[in-house]
Design a protein around this motif. Structure first.
Motif, PDB file in Angstrom:
ATOM      1  N   ARG A   8       0.822  -1.214   0.000  1.00 60.88           N
ATOM      2  CA  ARG A   8       0.000   0.000   0.000  1.00 60.88           C
ATOM      3  C   ARG A   8       0.853   1.260   0.000  1.00 60.88           C
ATOM      4  N   GLU A   9       2.067   1.189   0.515  1.00 61.17           N
ATOM      5  CA  GLU A   9       2.946   2.355   0.525  1.00 61.17           C
ATOM      6  C   GLU A   9       3.337   2.777  -0.887  1.00 61.17           C
ATOM      7  N   PHE A  10       3.251   1.866  -1.851  1.00 59.66           N
ATOM      8  CA  PHE A  10       3.603   2.169  -3.237  1.00 59.66           C
ATOM      9  C   PHE A  10       2.663   3.213  -3.824  1.00 59.66           C
ATOM     10  N   ASP A  11       1.355   2.977  -3.726  1.00 56.99           N
ATOM     11  CA  ASP A  11       0.347   3.893  -4.264  1.00 56.99           C
ATOM     12  C   ASP A  11      -0.949   3.596  -3.526  1.00 56.99           C
ATOM     13  N   PRO A  12      -1.220   4.273  -2.402  1.00 57.71           N
ATOM     14  CA  PRO A  12      -2.394   3.938  -1.582  1.00 57.71           C
ATOM     15  C   PRO A  12      -3.703   3.954  -2.357  1.00 57.71           C
ATOM     16  N   ALA A  13      -3.897   4.951  -3.219  1.00 59.20           N
ATOM     17  CA  ALA A  13      -5.155   5.038  -3.961  1.00 59.20           C
ATOM     18  C   ALA A  13      -5.320   3.853  -4.901  1.00 59.20           C
ATOM     19  N   LEU A  14      -4.234   3.481  -5.580  1.00 56.28           N
ATOM     20  CA  LEU A  14      -4.287   2.340  -6.495  1.00 56.28           C
ATOM     21  C   LEU A  14      -4.591   1.052  -5.737  1.00 56.28           C
ATOM     22  N   VAL A  23     -11.864 -11.688 -17.161  1.00 53.45           N
ATOM     23  CA  VAL A  23     -11.370 -10.368 -16.763  1.00 53.45           C
ATOM     24  C   VAL A  23     -12.510  -9.355 -16.847  1.00 53.45           C
ATOM     25  N   LYS A  24     -12.720  -8.634 -15.782  1.00 56.10           N
ATOM     26  CA  LYS A  24     -13.728  -7.572 -15.758  1.00 56.10           C
ATOM     27  C   LYS A  24     -13.087  -6.198 -15.649  1.00 56.10           C
ATOM     28  N   HIS A  25     -12.038  -6.074 -14.840  1.00 53.49           N
ATOM     29  CA  HIS A  25     -11.388  -4.782 -14.625  1.00 53.49           C
ATOM     30  C   HIS A  25      -9.969  -4.805 -15.180  1.00 53.49           C
ATOM     31  N   LEU A  26      -9.593  -3.701 -15.816  1.00 52.74           N
ATOM     32  CA  LEU A  26      -8.277  -3.555 -16.425  1.00 52.74           C
ATOM     33  C   LEU A  26      -7.643  -2.268 -15.902  1.00 52.74           C
ATOM     34  N   LEU A  27      -6.544  -2.403 -15.161  1.00 51.59           N
ATOM     35  CA  LEU A  27      -5.814  -1.253 -14.638  1.00 51.59           C
ATOM     36  C   LEU A  27      -4.602  -1.018 -15.518  1.00 51.59           C
ATOM     37  N   VAL A  28      -4.558   0.142 -16.183  1.00 50.83           N
ATOM     38  CA  VAL A  28      -3.511   0.411 -17.167  1.00 50.83           C
ATOM     39  C   VAL A  28      -2.870   1.758 -16.878  1.00 50.83           C
ATOM     40  N   TRP A  29      -1.625   1.917 -17.385  1.00 50.50           N
ATOM     41  CA  TRP A  29      -0.893   3.150 -17.101  1.00 50.50           C
ATOM     42  C   TRP A  29      -0.321   3.842 -18.326  1.00 50.50           C
ATOM     43  N   THR A  30      -0.215   3.161 -19.462  1.00 54.80           N
ATOM     44  CA  THR A  30       0.357   3.815 -20.637  1.00 54.80           C
ATOM     45  C   THR A  30      -0.722   4.521 -21.448  1.00 54.80           C
ATOM     46  N   PRO A  31      -0.416   5.677 -22.025  1.00 53.00           N
ATOM     47  CA  PRO A  31      -1.391   6.358 -22.892  1.00 53.00           C
ATOM     48  C   PRO A  31      -1.871   5.478 -24.041  1.00 53.00           C
ATOM     49  N   ARG A  32      -1.006   4.633 -24.561  1.00 53.60           N
ATOM     50  CA  ARG A  32      -1.376   3.804 -25.713  1.00 53.60           C
ATOM     51  C   ARG A  32      -2.467   2.800 -25.332  1.00 53.60           C
ATOM     52  N   THR A  33      -2.274   2.117 -24.207  1.00 55.36           N
ATOM     53  CA  THR A  33      -3.280   1.153 -23.776  1.00 55.36           C
ATOM     54  C   THR A  33      -4.561   1.862 -23.376  1.00 55.36           C
ATOM     55  N   ARG A  34      -4.433   2.999 -22.720  1.00 58.85           N
ATOM     56  CA  ARG A  34      -5.611   3.766 -22.322  1.00 58.85           C
ATOM     57  C   ARG A  34      -6.426   4.184 -23.548  1.00 58.85           C
ATOM     58  N   ALA A  35      -5.742   4.665 -24.572  1.00 60.61           N
ATOM     59  CA  ALA A  35      -6.439   5.088 -25.787  1.00 60.61           C
ATOM     60  C   ALA A  35      -7.086   3.901 -26.495  1.00 60.61           C
ATOM     61  N   TYR A  36      -6.423   2.761 -26.486  1.00 64.38           N
ATOM     62  CA  TYR A  36      -6.949   1.555 -27.133  1.00 64.38           C
ATOM     63  C   TYR A  36      -8.259   1.115 -26.484  1.00 64.38           C
ATOM     64  N   ASN A  53      -6.298   7.835 -11.344  1.00 66.96           N
ATOM     65  CA  ASN A  53      -5.512   8.795 -10.566  1.00 66.96           C
ATOM     66  C   ASN A  53      -4.444   9.370 -11.482  1.00 66.96           C
ATOM     67  N   ASP A  54      -3.400   9.933 -10.931  1.00 66.94           N
ATOM     68  CA  ASP A  54      -2.405  10.599 -11.780  1.00 66.94           C
ATOM     69  C   ASP A  54      -1.746   9.653 -12.765  1.00 66.94           C
ATOM     70  N   ARG A  55      -1.680   8.354 -12.433  1.00 62.35           N
ATOM     71  CA  ARG A  55      -0.975   7.419 -13.299  1.00 62.35           C
ATOM     72  C   ARG A  55      -1.897   6.345 -13.861  1.00 62.35           C
ATOM     73  N   TRP A  56      -2.794   5.819 -13.048  1.00 62.13           N
ATOM     74  CA  TRP A  56      -3.557   4.632 -13.403  1.00 62.13           C
ATOM     75  C   TRP A  56      -4.981   4.958 -13.813  1.00 62.13           C
ATOM     76  N   THR A  57      -5.516   4.113 -14.696  1.00 64.05           N
ATOM     77  CA  THR A  57      -6.917   4.194 -15.087  1.00 64.05           C
ATOM     78  C   THR A  57      -7.535   2.806 -14.988  1.00 64.05           C
ATOM     79  N   ASP A  58      -8.715   2.735 -14.392  1.00 67.25           N
ATOM     80  CA  ASP A  58      -9.446   1.464 -14.270  1.00 67.25           C
ATOM     81  C   ASP A  58     -10.561   1.455 -15.308  1.00 67.25           C
ATOM     82  N   PHE A  59     -10.477   0.507 -16.242  1.00 63.77           N
ATOM     83  CA  PHE A  59     -11.533   0.296 -17.222  1.00 63.77           C
ATOM     84  C   PHE A  59     -12.313  -0.950 -16.834  1.00 63.77           C
TER      85      PHE A  59
END
Length: 709
Positions: free
Chosen positions: A456-462, A558-571, A584-590
């Motif tokens: 959790r110390e890595f990224d509490p929100a994630l 798979v139901k949830h996908l946590l991604v961090w690169t703009p390319r995967t996010r755009a896809y 959040n600032d880095r991750w997106t949950d689809f």
């Protein structure tokens, strides 16, 4: 046969002078004309720059003024070897305890591969506590055999320390043992011939090993550290056996087995050096001893590698290329060989690590190899040159097999460098200046390695978001440093994160992951079952039709996908089947809007997968009909067996996943059993004990070899 003889290759008098002159020219070119060092912590272009320049100036002037004496030994009383040993050992201690302060030993290292290898070691110890060395990792890639983690599992090294002080402290304690053993190996080996040489080589080994701070300790490549330790232990055992010590053969077996239980590459390297030793000293008994020791070590390591040997089609030795089974493009390979040789003539491209230290001083090392009697220093010089030759064969088509050998340099090169200073520098002043050049050269990093208590110390929100997600598997985009795009032109982005944190995710909420925990490709055939750094199945993710990708997500639930690169996010955002639910600032949950959340697929009734364990699981079936095909969402692997009560259930493959025919109708529990193979553990112990017993008396103890002059 004695280690030293009167045989000596006569070198022309100008050879040592020419070798030293070229080494100093390379040192100047390496120092003055590179710009890379300015960006690397601990480089010569940092705080040590004026000191290195002063030492190099002094060495150059003295080499010119005293050129007539170069090639002759340093005579008279000279305190430098003892002083150098103390200074080198002190510098190694300062480096190590700056990088890994004792206060952090109760935490988990959280940097690059440190985290992954800690988790792997813990799994390895857990398996050994159950009397086996292989099991099934349910958490990643839909499930895969832990035996496929080639070169990553050193549970055998951690087993005993962990029982005494716990996993976290024991993991750090091992680093002390592995690192500080290397200069001690050098001292023990050389002190039988020349104590002054042994002291100086001890100091150089300490200095060179300090450069691990910017390589192995920086990347957390501690399995290579375990491999160097194991290979060095095998060399010590061989040396002791040649001296007539009864414990030498058993220690040799332990060193070789330690390599097989940590990184099989270092088992191969150790065998290579021990073969060279037998040839160099013309010792047939040493070669026979090596064969016997290697056989005993291989038997001892069978529990870890049995599955890879039995099912080779499910494992690959190459984790660099996505498709290692593709035909080798030999023109590309030979071009890489050329570049590997060309780099030796381009000192402006060298970094100041132990690999480049050997590049600079390769000709003086050659002088020691050719001009010494059959001595330990001469053997180590030849071993260093052999290692340089092996490195020329490094190419992506062969994975990292020919590259990791460079980490042997601190152990191998120190005796050769010390021998040149003592036997060819000619004067104490020049030898002192050259020793200063060598001492200041290697990169040393003192910044503490990050640690955490929990993920959790890595990224509490994630982590909080991850803990709330449902679905049989959660896709987490992996964070590699290596290029995961097999396209020869495009390159996948490197991770912005300090650690390959994925290995700690199973402890968050007990989920399984469509992900992996390595830097690059895993060693199993299921390496494509990840989304990593904007890639999927070895190419940019947007080159995969969305229909194929969504079919894969349904196949694994798979139901949830946590991604961090703009390319995967755009896809994902471009498809109406994926909806953004959080970021959040880095991750997106689809969220995948059309998932199939079953862990067990049946045509009638329901099924679910429960009681997941390293050696099994249970398939609970409700309302099924006899003859139904049951598909379990884990990868098919022939080691699995199954039973319903006392009746065996035949398993087969369906779409790459594990399947069987329902043995009856109604509610049924089918136990999936992953073999423990206790007979392998018994065979390993018996083979190890037999090898130890045999090599403690055979070949028979010989009269101790005389000390060399």
């Amino acid at each position: 046969m004695a280690d030293a003889t009167t045989s000596r290759l006569r070198l022309p008098g100008w050879a040592p002078r020419a070798a030293l002159a070229i080494a100093l020219l390379l040192a100047w070119g390496n120092f003055l004309f590179t710009s890379k060092w300015a960006y690397i912590e601990g480089s010569l272009h940092g705080w040590r720059r004026p000191w290195y320049a002063a030492a190099l100036v002094a060495a150059t002037i003295l080499a010119i003024r005293q050129r007539a004496r170069v090639g002759s030994p340093v005579v008279g009383r000279w305190p430098l070897p003892g002083v150098f040993a103390v200074v080198g050992f002190t510098s190694l201690c300062v480096m190590f305890f700056s990088r890994l302060p004792i206060a952090s030993w109760g935490l988990v290292p959280f940097a690059d591969d440190w985290t992954v290898l800690f988790q792997e070691a813990v799994i390895g110890v857990e398996l050994m506590q159950r009397g086996t060395a292989a099991g099934w990792n349910w958490s990643f890639l839909g499930g895969y055999p832990t035996s496929a983690d080639l070169g990553q599992n050193f549970g055998a090294h951690l087993f005993l320390p962990m029982q005494i002080v716990g996993a976290r402290v024991a993991f750090h304690l091992l680093q002390v043992i592995w690192l500080f053993s290397l200069p001690l190996y050098v001292w023990w080996d050389l002190s039988r011939e020349d104590r002054r040489l042994a002291l100086l080589a001890f100091g150089i080994a300490c200095v060179a090993a300090s450069a691990y701070s910017g390589t192995l300790l920086q990347s957390g490549d501690v399995n290579s550290m375990a491999g160097v330790f194991s290979a060095g232990l095998a060399l010590v055992g061989s040396r002791a056996a040649r001296l007539g010590r009864r414990w030498g053969g058993p220690v040799m077996i332990l060193g070789l087995a330690g390599g097989l239980y940590s990184h099989i590459g270092f088992f191969a390297y150790a065998c290579l050096y021990l073969t060279l030793e037998a040839i160099y000293f013309r010792d047939r008994a040493a070669l026979l001893r090596l064969i016997a020791a290697a056989a005993a070590a291989a038997t001892a390591a069978l529990p870890l590698h049995w599955e890879s040997l039995r099912y080779p089609q499910y494992v690959s030795l190459n984790n660099v290329a996505f498709d290692p089974w593709a035909p080798i493009d030999w023109p590309v390979v030979f071009r890489q060989f050329y570049y590997n040789v060309e780099i030796l003539a381009l000192p402006h491209r060298w970094l100041n690590d132990y690999r480049s230290l050997v590049n600079v001083w390769m000709l003086p090392i050659l002088i020691v190899a050719c001009g010494s009697p059959r001595s330990r220093a001469g053997f180590f010089a030849w071993a260093t040159l052999l290692t340089q030759g092996v490195l020329r064969l490094s190419a992506g088509q062969f994975g990292a097999g020919f590259d990791r050998i460079m980490h042997m340099f601190p152990l191998l090169a120190a005796p050769a460098l010390a021998a040149f200073l003592l036997r060819s520098a000619g004067s104490r002043a020049l030898a002192t200046a050259l020793a200063a050049v060598i001492a200041i050269y290697p990169q040393t990093v003192y910044r503490p390695i990050p640690h955490v208590d929990t993920i959790r110390e890595f990224d509490p929100a994630l982590i909080d978001r991850l803990a709330s997600l449902d679905g049989p598997l959660v896709l987490v985009e992996v964070s590699p440093h290596r290029d995961m795009d097999s396209d020869p032109v495009s390159i996948s982005p490197k991770t912005p994160f300090v650690s390959h944190f994925e290995s700690m995710l199973p402890g968050v909420a007990g989920q399984r992951f469509y992900s992996q925990m390595y830097d690059g490709w895993i060693w199993s055939i299921w390496r494509g079952q990840v989304v990593g750094a904007g890639t999927y199945q070895g190419r940019a993710i947007d080159r995969t039709p969305i229909e194929a990708f969504t079919a894969e997500m349904r196949r694994w639930g798979v139901k949830h996908l946590l991604v961090w690169t703009p390319r995967t996010r755009a896809y994902l955002a471009a498809s109406p089947l994926f909806a953004e639910r959080w970021h959040n600032d880095r991750w997106t949950d689809f969220e995948f809007l059309e998932p199939d959340l079953r862990t067990v697929v049946v045509p009638h009734g329901t099924g679910r997968l429960v009681d997941l364990d390293l050696h099994g699981a249970t398939v609970e079936l409700n309302g099924v009909q006899a003859g139904d095909e049951v598909v379990v969402r884990t990868n098919y692997y022939p080691a699995w067996t199954a039973r319903a009560g006392t009746a065996a259930v035949a398993l087969h493959e369906r779409g790459g996943q594990l399947a069987f025919i329902s043995p009856g109708s109604g509610d049924i529990r089918v136990a999936l059993v992953y073999p423990r193979r206790p007979w392998l553990s018994v065979l390993a112990v018996v083979g190890l004990l037999c090898g130890v017993a045999a090599l403690s008396v055979w070949p028979s103890a010989r009269k101790a070899l005389p000390r060399a002059a």
